[in-house]
Design a protein around this motif. Structure first.
Motif, PDB file in Angstrom:
ATOM      1  N   ILE A   1       0.856  -1.189   0.000  1.00  0.00           N
ATOM      2  CA  ILE A   1       0.000   0.000   0.000  1.00  0.00           C
ATOM      3  C   ILE A   1       0.890   1.237   0.000  1.00  0.00           C
ATOM      4  CG2 ILE A   1      -1.712   1.325   1.293  1.00  0.00           C
ATOM      5  CD1 ILE A   1      -2.869  -1.264   2.295  1.00  0.00           C
ATOM      6  N   PRO A   2       0.731   2.142  -0.960  1.00  0.00           N
ATOM      7  CA  PRO A   2       1.616   3.311  -1.051  1.00  0.00           C
ATOM      8  C   PRO A   2       1.313   4.348   0.021  1.00  0.00           C
ATOM      9  CG  PRO A   2      -0.125   3.487  -2.673  1.00  0.00           C
ATOM     10  CD  PRO A   2      -0.302   2.149  -2.012  1.00  0.00           C
ATOM     11  N   THR A   3       2.297   5.189   0.275  1.00  0.00           N
ATOM     12  CA  THR A   3       2.151   6.316   1.190  1.00  0.00           C
ATOM     13  C   THR A   3       2.649   7.568   0.476  1.00  0.00           C
ATOM     14  OG1 THR A   3       2.628   4.835   3.044  1.00  0.00           O
ATOM     15  CG2 THR A   3       2.671   7.183   3.495  1.00  0.00           C
ATOM     16  N   SER A   4       1.721   8.423   0.078  1.00  0.00           N
ATOM     17  CA  SER A   4       2.018   9.738  -0.519  1.00  0.00           C
ATOM     18  C   SER A   4       2.499   9.681  -1.963  1.00  0.00           C
ATOM     19  CB  SER A   4       3.045  10.510   0.319  1.00  0.00           C
ATOM     20  OG  SER A   4       2.549  10.749   1.612  1.00  0.00           O
ATOM     21  N   VAL A   5       3.454   8.814  -2.282  1.00  0.00           N
ATOM     22  CA  VAL A   5       4.052   8.794  -3.617  1.00  0.00           C
ATOM     23  C   VAL A   5       3.853   7.420  -4.242  1.00  0.00           C
ATOM     24  CG1 VAL A   5       6.190   9.034  -4.934  1.00  0.00           C
ATOM     25  CG2 VAL A   5       5.776  10.516  -2.953  1.00  0.00           C
ATOM     26  N   TYR A   6       3.407   7.408  -5.485  1.00  0.00           N
ATOM     27  CA  TYR A   6       3.208   6.146  -6.191  1.00  0.00           C
ATOM     28  C   TYR A   6       3.111   6.416  -7.693  1.00  0.00           C
ATOM     29  CZ  TYR A   6      -1.651   7.780  -6.167  1.00  0.00           C
ATOM     30  OH  TYR A   6      -2.782   8.534  -6.311  1.00  0.00           O
ATOM     31  N   SER A   7       3.237   5.348  -8.488  1.00  0.00           N
ATOM     32  CA  SER A   7       3.178   5.469  -9.948  1.00  0.00           C
ATOM     33  C   SER A   7       2.430   4.274 -10.519  1.00  0.00           C
ATOM     34  CB  SER A   7       4.592   5.526 -10.548  1.00  0.00           C
ATOM     35  OG  SER A   7       5.332   6.605 -10.022  1.00  0.00           O
TER      36      SER A   7
ATOM     37  N   GLY B   1     -10.842   3.346 -14.648  1.00  0.00           N
ATOM     38  CA  GLY B   1     -11.700   4.519 -14.682  1.00  0.00           C
ATOM     39  C   GLY B   1     -11.129   5.749 -14.000  1.00  0.00           C
ATOM     40  N   GLY B   2      -9.798   5.811 -13.857  1.00  0.00           N
ATOM     41  CA  GLY B   2      -9.166   6.989 -13.282  1.00  0.00           C
ATOM     42  C   GLY B   2      -9.329   7.085 -11.776  1.00  0.00           C
ATOM     43  N   TRP B   3      -9.036   8.257 -11.259  1.00  0.00           N
ATOM     44  CA  TRP B   3      -9.080   8.503  -9.821  1.00  0.00           C
ATOM     45  C   TRP B   3     -10.471   8.941  -9.375  1.00  0.00           C
ATOM     46  CZ3 TRP B   3      -4.704   8.481 -12.479  1.00  0.00           C
ATOM     47  CH2 TRP B   3      -3.508   8.112 -11.842  1.00  0.00           C
ATOM     48  N   ASP B   4     -10.812   8.637  -8.146  1.00  0.00           N
ATOM     49  CA  ASP B   4     -12.051   9.140  -7.551  1.00  0.00           C
ATOM     50  C   ASP B   4     -11.763  10.472  -6.867  1.00  0.00           C
ATOM     51  OD1 ASP B   4     -13.406   6.879  -8.371  1.00  0.00           O
ATOM     52  OD2 ASP B   4     -13.048   5.802  -6.487  1.00  0.00           O
TER      53      ASP B   4
ATOM     54  N   MET C   1      -3.804   5.295  -0.866  1.00  0.00           N
ATOM     55  CA  MET C   1      -4.354   3.976  -0.554  1.00  0.00           C
ATOM     56  C   MET C   1      -5.592   3.685  -1.398  1.00  0.00           C
ATOM     57  SD  MET C   1      -5.975   2.497   3.025  1.00  0.00           S
ATOM     58  CE  MET C   1      -4.424   2.261   3.881  1.00  0.00           C
ATOM     59  N   HIS C   2      -6.438   4.693  -1.582  1.00  0.00           N
ATOM     60  CA  HIS C   2      -7.685   4.478  -2.309  1.00  0.00           C
ATOM     61  C   HIS C   2      -7.419   4.054  -3.755  1.00  0.00           C
ATOM     62  CE1 HIS C   2     -12.028   5.006  -2.884  1.00  0.00           C
ATOM     63  NE2 HIS C   2     -11.711   5.441  -4.086  1.00  0.00           N
ATOM     64  N   MET C   3      -6.437   4.674  -4.399  1.00  0.00           N
ATOM     65  CA  MET C   3      -6.157   4.315  -5.793  1.00  0.00           C
ATOM     66  C   MET C   3      -5.621   2.898  -5.906  1.00  0.00           C
ATOM     67  SD  MET C   3      -6.596   5.230  -8.798  1.00  0.00           S
ATOM     68  CE  MET C   3      -6.066   5.012 -10.497  1.00  0.00           C
ATOM     69  N   LEU C   4      -4.781   2.489  -4.957  1.00  0.00           N
ATOM     70  CA  LEU C   4      -4.306   1.110  -4.963  1.00  0.00           C
ATOM     71  C   LEU C   4      -5.472   0.144  -4.790  1.00  0.00           C
ATOM     72  CD1 LEU C   4      -3.365  -1.397  -2.808  1.00  0.00           C
ATOM     73  CD2 LEU C   4      -2.214  -1.081  -4.994  1.00  0.00           C
TER      74      LEU C   4
ATOM     75  N   GLY D   1      -8.874   8.400   6.327  1.00  0.00           N
ATOM     76  CA  GLY D   1      -8.764   7.368   5.303  1.00  0.00           C
ATOM     77  C   GLY D   1      -9.318   6.027   5.728  1.00  0.00           C
ATOM     78  N   ALA D   2      -9.766   5.902   6.991  1.00  0.00           N
ATOM     79  CA  ALA D   2     -10.446   4.675   7.412  1.00  0.00           C
ATOM     80  C   ALA D   2     -11.691   4.426   6.571  1.00  0.00           C
ATOM     81  CB  ALA D   2     -10.809   4.754   8.895  1.00  0.00           C
ATOM     82  N   LEU D   3     -12.150   5.448   5.863  1.00  0.00           N
ATOM     83  CA  LEU D   3     -13.262   5.259   4.930  1.00  0.00           C
ATOM     84  C   LEU D   3     -12.923   4.212   3.871  1.00  0.00           C
ATOM     85  CD1 LEU D   3     -14.288   9.008   4.398  1.00  0.00           C
ATOM     86  CD2 LEU D   3     -15.637   7.269   5.578  1.00  0.00           C
ATOM     87  N   ASP D   4     -11.622   4.006   3.634  1.00  0.00           N
ATOM     88  CA  ASP D   4     -11.225   3.009   2.646  1.00  0.00           C
ATOM     89  C   ASP D   4     -11.516   1.593   3.118  1.00  0.00           C
ATOM     90  OD1 ASP D   4     -10.313   4.414   0.398  1.00  0.00           O
ATOM     91  OD2 ASP D   4      -8.453   4.941   1.417  1.00  0.00           O
TER      92      ASP D   4
END
Length: 598
Positions: free
Chosen positions: A333-339, A349-352, A362-365, A418-421
């Protein structure tokens, strides 16, 4: 109703835990309730040999007490194994960092008489222990890669920002522009908020200053008032990503070869980060369209200038990400930076941009994982993302010290929001397991590992604190002679595990110091070579009072900036899922020289 229930799962678990304690120990919970300031009662003082509701321990444990014993042992074992896993990850991360630096082509020693200015730490063996040569970060050569890893990629870098200082953005772009491949491979997208009055002016200034130093640089402006969307990093990234998809619709580049990188406004990335992604991209090219890259974060810019509790909180935040970056980890799970490649972003469908995606990393992962039915592959990039600790100058009500602590708590609350995830994952898991076709999710070990990471992120901190607090109060108010022997045994084992975890965390800090030294010295050399000596450097020495204090204060920081904001956020989710996004104040650096600690 289902959406509300799923988003409240962490909060419901907390209430269930408290209910379990009340049912398992009705007498002591009644006594402890008298401690509440609004109860108006004074609890009776326990003295050995006197009966205050429990004259002797019961012959049999109740079912609730057995559940309590099992769960408290499970939670404490989880905390202990987390420390073991973290130590292993830090140990391996050190080797991975050295290996990454060795992949740079060696050049003549930087301590050459021809060099008028000596970069700092040029004589430090940061690459190999025995060599008169060091790697020059400015000399990366395509021909230096392994066979079969040819070809090129384009890095579309999203830099989300809202009310950020112009100098913070300028410094971040200067670092990126110093990379030798920036002018041919980096496309910068300044992801801004339309409602920020100065955003167009800032974008125009930065674009004018850096035009020609990147393959392209442009600004995108997330409109305010879009349905279900909130202002913040997630919505800014989502809007910028739409622009990338549109501009790349007729591109000659394969969408697999366009790598989108999301980073914070104050994040400094080494060119090794992008070169390593390129290397892995071509090494595993058959799986390139479902790759997700994450790196550890390191607070190495101003950590010596912030309160010890803030420094410890960010240290623990970094540890949380690194703990799942050991070799063979099922998912990261990424923290702040990811690709991730543009092909994967299109596929899911892209980012929410709604309120549930406030923790967009975390949500995008998670979105990539569930939208591909668990088909995403995560890779660890051993080049850490350099970040700043929060630092507030203070205001008329409180000074810099207290103001920084309050700002860090607000940031912690945003993180724990982010606990919503967890609710998102519950909904997607139920839908995926019961779904059909390509999105049908199989219950496999990898999915269990993901759920376990979510448990550690959103359940473990607050549950452990509640259990610890209850156990301390219970043993303080109830004589040992009145406690069932099995409970005494459970309290002893959990206390032993906590002590073991404390010692283990100190070992982890020692391992971290070694890895930290490699990373910051490498970054200092890179910045000196690029002529950027105003990016901030905080060196660590284990015997400094500042660093020694961390080894004692980290449990306090974990409670104040971990457990308490987690409880705050999870109970708030019963009433709302929206949080006003507030930008955290970060420092600017004007130091003319880079100096090593003495």
């Amino acid at each position: 109703m289902w959406t509300w229930f799923s988003r409240c799962v962490p909060g419901i678990s907390l209430l269930l835990l408290i209910a379990l304690l009340a049912v398992a120990f009705p007498d002591i919970t009644r006594e402890l309730s008298h401690l509440l300031p609004w109860s108006g009662k004074v609890p009776a003082t326990k003295t050995p040999g006197h009966d205050h509701g429990t004259s002797h321990h019961p012959l049999h444990l109740s079912v609730a007490q057995k559940i309590f014993i099992g769960y408290t042992l499970l939670v404490h074992l989880n905390a202990a194994t987390f420390v073991v896993r973290l130590a292993w990850a830090l140990w391996r991360m050190t080797f991975a960092a050295r290996a990454l630096l060795r992949r740079r082509p060696a050049t003549k020693c930087l301590r050459s008489p021809a060099d008028p200015v000596m970069p700092p730490f040029a004589d430090s063996p940061i690459i190999t222990p025995i060599s008169s040569e060091v790697s020059d970060p400015m000399s990366f050569d395509l021909g230096g890669l392994e066979d079969g890893e040819g070809g090129e990629v384009v890095h579309a870098i999203i830099l989300p920002n809202y009310s950020e200082d112009l100098e913070t953005l300028r410094t971040t772009l200067n670092v990126l522009a110093s990379h030798p491949r920036a002018v041919t491979q980096y496309e910068i997208f300044l992801a801004m908020e339309q409602k920020e009055v100065k955003a167009p002016e800032k974008a125009a200034t930065l674009i004018s200053s850096f035009q020609g130093q990147f393959r392209d640089i442009c600004g995108t402006f997330h409109p305010s008032g879009l349905p279900r969307e909130i202002s913040g990093k997630g919505s800014n990234v989502a809007w910028a990503a739409k622009h990338i998809v549109e501009t790349r619709s007729d591109s000659s580049f394969d969408s697999r070869d366009v790598i989108i990188t999301v980073m914070d406004a104050d994040t400094h990335l080494s060119q090794d980060y992008f070169n390593e992604i390129r290397r892995i991209h071509w090494r595993d090219n058959t799986d390139a369209d479902r790759a997700f890259y994450a790196s550890p974060i390191i607070f190495d810019r101003n950590s010596n200038d912030v309160p010890v509790l803030v420094r410890c909180a960010d240290l623990l935040w970094s540890f949380a990400g690194i703990s799942a970056m050991y070799p063979g980890c099922a998912i990261v799970i990424p923290t702040s930076v990811y690709s991730l490649p543009l092909a994967l972003a299109r596929r899911v469908g892209g980012w929410d941009g709604d309120s549930t995606a406030i923790g967009e990393d975390m949500h995008m992962l998670l979105k990539c994982y569930f939208e591909t039915a668990g088909d995403v592959i995560t890779h660890v990039i051993a080049s850490p993302a350099s970040q700043c600790n929060i630092s507030s100058p203070g205001d008329g009500n409180c000074g810099p010290y207290l103001s920084t602590l309050l700002a860090r708590y607000r940031q912690a609350l945003r993180h724990m929001w982010g606990a919503l995830d967890t609710g998102y994952s519950v909904r997607q898991s139920v839908g995926g397991l019961s779904g059909k076709g390509s999105r049908r999710l199989r219950l496999q070990a990898r999915h269990v590992a993901l759920l376990h990471l979510l448990f550690e992120a959103h359940f473990l901190p607050c549950h452990l604190t509640v259990l610890l607090l209850f156990s301390a109060l219970y043993t303080a108010f109830v004589p040992v002679a009145h406690i069932h022997p099995t409970l005494v045994w459970a309290f002893f084992i959990t206390g032993f595990l906590r002590g073991l975890s404390f010692v283990g965390m100190n070992v982890c800090i020692t391992l971290y110091d070694h890895w930290y030294s490699i990373c910051i010295r490498s970054r200092a050399n890179d910045m000196a070579k690029a002529g950027l000596n105003d990016t901030g450097f905080s060196f660590r020495k284990w015997n400094r009072l500042q660093q020694l204090a961390e080894r004692i204060c980290f449990p306090i920081a974990g409670t104040v900036f971990g457990s308490i904001p987690a409880i705050h956020a999870e109970l708030s989710h019963f009433f709302t899922d929206k949080l006003v996004y507030r930008v955290s104040k970060k420092p600017t650096f004007t130091s003319p020289l880079v100096r090593s600690p003495t």
